[in-house]
Design a protein around this motif. Sequence first.
Motif, mmCIF file in Angstrom:
data_model
loop_
_atom_site.group_PDB
_atom_site.id
_atom_site.type_symbol
_atom_site.label_atom_id
_atom_site.label_comp_id
_atom_site.label_asym_id
_atom_site.label_seq_id
_atom_site.Cartn_x
_atom_site.Cartn_y
_atom_site.Cartn_z
ATOM 1 N N LEU A 29 0.837 -1.209 0.000
ATOM 2 C CA LEU A 29 0.000 0.000 0.000
ATOM 3 C C LEU A 29 0.868 1.254 0.000
ATOM 4 O O LEU A 29 0.653 2.180 -0.789
ATOM 5 C CB LEU A 29 -0.908 -0.013 1.231
ATOM 6 C CG LEU A 29 -1.814 1.196 1.405
ATOM 7 C CD1 LEU A 29 -2.872 1.215 0.341
ATOM 8 C CD2 LEU A 29 -2.427 1.198 2.783
ATOM 9 N N GLY A 30 1.885 1.254 0.877
ATOM 10 C CA GLY A 30 2.762 2.410 0.964
ATOM 11 C C GLY A 30 3.511 2.651 -0.333
ATOM 12 O O GLY A 30 3.618 3.789 -0.808
ATOM 13 N N MET A 31 4.004 1.567 -0.950
ATOM 14 C CA MET A 31 4.730 1.714 -2.210
ATOM 15 C C MET A 31 3.793 2.229 -3.301
ATOM 16 O O MET A 31 4.181 3.084 -4.109
ATOM 17 C CB MET A 31 5.327 0.368 -2.642
ATOM 18 C CG MET A 31 6.448 -0.133 -1.761
ATOM 19 S SD MET A 31 7.806 1.010 -1.628
ATOM 20 C CE MET A 31 8.580 0.777 -3.203
ATOM 21 N N ALA A 32 2.571 1.710 -3.317
ATOM 22 C CA ALA A 32 1.633 2.107 -4.369
ATOM 23 C C ALA A 32 1.325 3.596 -4.287
ATOM 24 O O ALA A 32 1.082 4.244 -5.309
ATOM 25 C CB ALA A 32 0.347 1.297 -4.260
ATOM 26 N N LEU A 33 1.369 4.138 -3.069
ATOM 27 C CA LEU A 33 1.038 5.551 -2.918
ATOM 28 C C LEU A 33 2.134 6.464 -3.461
ATOM 29 O O LEU A 33 1.875 7.618 -3.778
ATOM 30 C CB LEU A 33 0.785 5.880 -1.445
ATOM 31 C CG LEU A 33 -0.570 5.450 -0.898
ATOM 32 C CD1 LEU A 33 -0.678 5.826 0.556
ATOM 33 C CD2 LEU A 33 -1.687 6.088 -1.677
ATOM 34 N N VAL A 34 3.368 5.966 -3.550
ATOM 35 C CA VAL A 34 4.441 6.837 -4.018
ATOM 36 C C VAL A 34 4.999 6.391 -5.372
ATOM 37 O O VAL A 34 5.947 6.978 -5.867
ATOM 38 C CB VAL A 34 5.595 6.897 -2.987
ATOM 39 C CG1 VAL A 34 5.158 7.657 -1.765
ATOM 40 C CG2 VAL A 34 6.087 5.520 -2.625
#
Lengths: 405, 172
Positions: free
Chosen positions: B133-138
């Motif tokens: 999720l965190g990677m997808a946001l950036v």
Amino acid sequence: MTNWLEDPIRWIAEWLYSVLVGWGILPSVADVILMITGAAILSTLALLWVLFLIWFERKLIGRIQDRFGPNRVGPWGIFQSVADMIKIFTKEYITPQGADKVLYNLAPVLAVASVLLIWAVLPFTRSIMGVNLNVGVVYIVAVGGGGVLAILMAGYASNNKYAFLGASRAVAQLISYEVPMVISLLVPVLLAGSMGLNDIVQAQSVPYLVMAPVAALVFFITSMAETGRAPFDLVEAESELVAGYNTEYSGLKFGMFFVGEFLHSFTAALLFAVLFLGGWRGPFVDQVPLLGLVYLFIKTMVIYFLIILVRASVPRFRIDQMMDLNWKVLTPLSILSFLVTAVIAKVLEGQFLFQVLGLLAGNVILLVLFMEWGERRNKRNRRPMVSQPRPLATPASDETSMAQS
Amino acid sequence: MSAFQIVFLLIALLTLFSALMVVFARKTIHSAFWLILALFGVAATFATLAASFFVVIQVAVYIGAIAILIIFTVMLTRRSMEESGDQLLPGWGWAALVVLIVFGGLVFMLLQWQGIFQPPQVLTAGGENLENLGMALVMPDRYVIPFEVASVLLVAAMIGAIYVAGDHKKRS
């Protein structure tokens, strides 16, 4: 079966489980029964512990103010809180006219519940904890919202101007101080690489007080403000607001707010011990896990002692001073400490000793520079006087009338 | 019917009932508290799906922040927000029509999707992967633009709030 000496709580739980299954109860139902029993025991113990905390605090503040404190009931007055508790049980409930009945009665329950919910994720030893939630830190922040809600409910439902004013003040304070608190909570999360509280404890081979002293300081101050105690107790400034949001409450309903407040400040100390002092870690804890409980409570009592000491020695803030402290000091300080920690921890990744020393040095330098900057700013813009002193007989000049308007 | 389904139905009933009460309550402050219960029901639904991160975020964002904001505005306008007259507006039939069309459309869309008939998958330990999720946001090819736009919007709102609350008398 685990060894009972190593882990008595789990041993008892497994024994109970086998007994329940032996009675012919379904394993899934037995699980639920055990969970409910555990929750009930934990919250009851926490509430009973408050009896001791109240006595401890009154005694200590008495000593600080050169009094005896409670000394009539039992040895050293230790049963004073028990007597108070029985008295408060027998008092009359008064519901003010025009009160919103449901919300009025719900508020004290929510106030205690929001504090007790935090205990669900606290790791007491390596294995004794409610749940090892992998988002424990965010959970604590989320649950804190319940306490704010309870104060709002109490203030609104009482149908009393002073209660309402107190509640508005309390909510403004709690919401503002949540900002630096959450940012300072990010630092241990960053260092441990996990949001679970037990993982954070396990990652602290060096307590985070050493690696992130600035974040620890910010967390200490903000958690004190979150509990609404002196010097942050302008929520219930008697001379301005009667008793704040709980003015209209009586009997056990007031008692619940009271117990919730004491338990909250103890919980804040407990959280500090878990996040920054290494929780249950200590010598020989690998051989005898139950020692962790002792270590955790020693650390917590030290912090709790400090909180009481601050309460007894610092006068109450004015509301603008409180907001200044939050928005102009703690918030920038916590953001800076987060940045410094992130950069240093990443640059010195791999060499553990250098990382610890680098973080400590970075934090100390940050703190010194920040205080120096604050000092200069204070010297540059001194707080203006409300109105210039002027002789009574002379007519007001333009300047003074401007200042007054 | 499994225990899981019973729990789901109870939570769904609670959520829907409190959502209705948000609309039907006479005092605006009661609507706000019912809204909190409805949002809590949504959080409980996440909990039954073992998505603890979403539970916590739902509670922190919606109950901890937005609901309190609503209650603040309601409380500061206490007397003027009590409704005593008829609760139906003249054009309620048209509104009901729109609501029915939207609801029917949603049900139709959901029925097209196969996943709705299957029981939820049990997540393995660590199956809820927050790192993704965190990677997808950036990541530039995923959600970085919506994420940044939302941040800019929030900063703009914050600056606007500070400007509105600021003391303009000093300048004039």
